[in-house]
Enzyme design. Structure first.
Site, PDB file in Angstrom:
ATOM      1  N   ARG A  36       0.844  -1.206   0.000  1.00 25.75           N
ATOM      2  CA  ARG A  36       0.000   0.000   0.000  1.00 25.75           C
ATOM      3  C   ARG A  36       0.875   1.251   0.000  1.00 25.75           C
ATOM      4  NH1 ARG A  36      -3.680  -2.403   3.771  1.00 25.75           N
ATOM      5  NH2 ARG A  36      -5.801  -2.229   2.961  1.00 25.75           N
ATOM      6  N   THR A  42      -4.611  -2.996   7.242  1.00 24.46           N
ATOM      7  CA  THR A  42      -6.079  -2.946   7.245  1.00 24.46           C
ATOM      8  C   THR A  42      -6.540  -2.049   8.385  1.00 24.46           C
ATOM      9  OG1 THR A  42      -6.131  -5.237   6.483  1.00 24.46           O
ATOM     10  CG2 THR A  42      -8.159  -4.386   7.469  1.00 24.46           C
ATOM     11  N   LYS A  52     -13.862   3.295  13.802  1.00 27.51           N
ATOM     12  CA  LYS A  52     -14.105   3.913  15.118  1.00 27.51           C
ATOM     13  C   LYS A  52     -14.369   5.413  14.981  1.00 27.51           C
ATOM     14  CE  LYS A  52     -14.134   0.372  15.876  1.00 27.51           C
ATOM     15  NZ  LYS A  52     -13.856  -0.913  15.197  1.00 27.51           N
ATOM     16  N   SER A 146      -5.201  -9.987   6.315  1.00 25.09           N
ATOM     17  CA  SER A 146      -6.370 -10.704   5.808  1.00 25.09           C
ATOM     18  C   SER A 146      -7.171  -9.819   4.856  1.00 25.09           C
ATOM     19  CB  SER A 146      -7.254 -11.104   6.987  1.00 25.09           C
ATOM     20  OG  SER A 146      -7.708  -9.947   7.655  1.00 25.09           O
ATOM     21  N   GLY A 181     -24.389 -10.973   7.549  1.00 31.80           N
ATOM     22  CA  GLY A 181     -23.463 -11.356   8.624  1.00 31.80           C
ATOM     23  C   GLY A 181     -23.660 -10.515   9.873  1.00 31.80           C
ATOM     24  N   ALA A 182     -24.070 -11.162  10.979  1.00 35.29           N
ATOM     25  CA  ALA A 182     -24.244 -10.443  12.250  1.00 35.29           C
ATOM     26  C   ALA A 182     -23.014 -10.614  13.131  1.00 35.29           C
ATOM     27  CB  ALA A 182     -25.493 -10.935  12.975  1.00 35.29           C
ATOM     28  N   GLY A 183     -21.845 -10.418  12.521  1.00 32.41           N
ATOM     29  CA  GLY A 183     -20.591 -10.440  13.274  1.00 32.41           C
ATOM     30  C   GLY A 183     -20.218  -9.019  13.665  1.00 32.41           C
ATOM     31  N   ASP A 314      -3.226 -11.653  11.443  1.00 37.18           N
ATOM     32  CA  ASP A 314      -4.398 -12.240  10.782  1.00 37.18           C
ATOM     33  C   ASP A 314      -4.014 -13.365   9.819  1.00 37.18           C
ATOM     34  OD1 ASP A 314      -5.988 -10.385  12.055  1.00 37.18           O
ATOM     35  OD2 ASP A 314      -6.894  -9.579  10.241  1.00 37.18           O
ATOM     36  N   HIS A 446     -15.767   6.545  43.127  1.00 35.66           N
ATOM     37  CA  HIS A 446     -17.212   6.736  43.033  1.00 35.66           C
ATOM     38  C   HIS A 446     -17.509   8.166  42.606  1.00 35.66           C
ATOM     39  CE1 HIS A 446     -21.454   6.412  43.968  1.00 35.66           C
ATOM     40  NE2 HIS A 446     -21.356   7.559  44.608  1.00 35.66           N
TER      41      HIS A 446
END
Ligand code: FAD
Ligand code: NAI
Length: 467
Positions: A36, A42, A52, A146, A181-183, A314, A446
């Protein structure tokens, strides 16, 4: 001919660039080959970082549109998608430039082009234009990552039928988005475009979302995503996508038999997993073996079957996560420098950056049952946490799983705002083989969301205070 380099790393993703930097820090003369035009792989170019950026900005948009009013703030947000995408691109540029800076700082030589292993100790770099160069080296690390897995019969054009790469740069908000795909990718990028106004339908082959994650966590997450407006078609497969004048027609049918149906879409996102990328590397000629799933086969110390050739990230077995690749990069660099590099695969957190976030580290209840390990489960809901109430972030819970006999924490699962940050106290605890009681007795500030982690640990060890 003397070796020019101690180490040549092929690929500059989180695995490759971290490996090269650590190797150079440890005194190895190191080069990186990247095909690249920019470094970072990736993750930095078309993965973790741009996704993100869009997850954050689209969440801000959703909060402004639907969340602020409850806090007494009246605004009517207007979407400037071009500016939102520009912020994403600026974020990517800052990160990939950062890697280039670190390479220079650590005196790492870089070569742009496709790297091919001629044989152990020799790498050819073929740039897009111009002559190929040959480099000699003592060791080679394959960190080629990958690519998204294809869906047979459905051709990705990155315009209408997209992989995650195309879904990160849609020029306009689709009216109807069908996600296959629900990944993790499907849920993250499905959330981005839903928040910006798309009607999102997620088609999943299995009868659950997020396979591999704790079943209770996946169920709760699905309920919350459904409440947000995502439509799920579970136990359903896509058999084809037709392009018509008005848009796309997605053919789906239940896996266990039943009536086929067509769904309208203007964009289809194919997110059915990723597969190792080794094209052009010359592995067959160099005699480097792959495993049954096309991953570079590695043994102890990330060694392939050919002396002097190693592989990480990967491209090899294990979760396809940037931080797993980074840690393997560090470990192999240390091993090459004569140290004892090591990765603890029991403690690799995983985060789905939706709202609420889903974060896990260690074993799920299903894992523990299958392994026949007796455990105690302690749960605490954010609806009983003061800070969560103040922020209207009461969705979700923390679950701590501890060994029945020893109290050692074996897994922590969080669904909730900021879960991806909170999970790390559990990771550190588990790295030191800590017990639920250790976490329960650690003073937590807290009011914080993290108090829910402590309370769940109290529940696993003895009793929580606030429920
Ligand atoms: P890669 O990052 O894929 O890098 C490999 C590099 O090698 C590439 O730059 C490639 O061009 C180069 N290359 C390949 N072959 C050659 C060759 N022959 N010669 C020269 N160069 C070559 N993971 C997370 O942990 N958190 C996340 O939030 C997250 N979000 C993601 C979002 C999306 C949309 C996607 C697609 C992935 C995401 N991932 C995330 C996964 C993460 O991107 C990968 O696990 C990580 O990039 C793997 O790192 P790697 O170094 O093994 O490979
Ligand atoms: P995935 O493996 O997470 O999910 C793919 C989903 O597609 C699975 O639920 C699977 O059952 C389903 N599926 C497979 N074939 C199908 C078919 N023909 N029809 C319908 N459903 C089908 O893969 P995904 O989401 O593509 O992501 C790839 C990898 O990238 C992940 O495994 C993850 O490691 C990494 N990633 C990590 C992120 C993070 O850490 N936040 C974000 C994005 C990606």
């Amino acid at each position: 001919m003397p070796d020019t380099y101690d180490l040549i790393v092929i690929g500059s993703g989180p695995g490759g660039y971290v490996c090269a930097i650590r190797a150079a820090q440890l005194g190895l003369k190191t080069a990186v080959v990247e095909k690249r035009p920019t470094f970072g792989g990736t993750c930095l170019n078309v993965g973790c970082i741009p996704s993100k950026a869009l997850l954050h900005t689209s969440e801000m948009f959703e909060q402004a549109a639907h969340g602020f009013a409850d806090f007494g703030i009246k605004v009517k947000p207007e979407l400037d998608l071009e500016a939102m995408l520009a912020h994403k691109d600026k974020t990517v540029k800052a990160n990939v430039d950062g890697v280039a800076y670190l390479f220079k700082k650590n005196k790492i030589d870089t070569f742009e082009g496709v790297g091919r292993i001629v044989q152990a100790g020799e790498v050819e770099v073929r740039p897009e234009k111009g002559e190929a160069t040959r480099l000699s080296t003592k060791a080679i690390v394959i960190a080629t990552g990958s690519e998204s897995a294809p869906l047979p019969g459905v051709e990705v054009d990155e315009k209408k039928i997209v992989s995650s790469t195309g879904a990160l740069k849609l020029g306009k908000v689709p009216e109807k988005l069908v996600v296959v795909g629900a990944g993790i990718i499907g849920l993250e990028l499905g959330s981005v475009w839903r928040r910006l106004g798309a009607k999102v339908t997620v088609v999943e082959f299995l009868d659950r979302i997020l396979p591999g994650m704790d079943g209770e966590v996946a169920k709760q997450a699905q309920r919350l995503f459904k409440k947000q407006g995502i439509d799920f078609r579970l136990g359903t497969k896509v058999t084809g996508v037709e392009t018509e004048k008005k848009g796309l027609r997605v053919s789906v049918e239940p896996v266990k038999g039943g009536d086929a149906e067509k769904l309208d879409a203007d964009i289809v996102l194919v997110a059915i997993g990723r597969r190792p990328y080794t094209a052009g590397l010359g592995l067959e000629e160099a005699g480097v073996a792959l495993d049954e799933r096309g991953r570079v086969a590695t043994a102890k110390d990330y060694k392939t079957n050919v002396e002097g050739i190693y592989a990480i990230g990967d491209a090899i077995a294990g979760p396809m996560l940037a931080h797993k690749a980074e840690d393997e990069g560090t470990a192999v660099a240390e091993i090459l420098a004569g140290q004892k590099g090591h990765v603890n695969y029991e403690v690799i957190p995983s985060v789905v950056y939706t709202e609420p976030e889903i974060a896990v580290v260690g074993r799920s209840e299903e894992d523990l049952k299958e392994a026949g390990i007796a455990y105690r489960s302690g749960k605490f809901p954010f609806s009983a946490n003061g800070r969560a109430r103040a922020m209207n972030a009461t969705d979700g819970f923390v679950k701590v799983l501890a060994d029945e006999k020893t109290d050692q924490v074996l897994g922590v699962h969080i669904v909730g705002r900021g879960a991806g940050e909170m999970i790390h106290e559990a990771a550190v605890l588990m790295e030191f083989s800590g017990a639920a009681e250790d976490l329960a007795r650690t003073c937590h500030a807290h009011p914080t969301m993290s108090e829910a982690v402590r309370e769940a640990a109290m529940a696993a060890w003895f009793k929580p205070i606030h429920i």
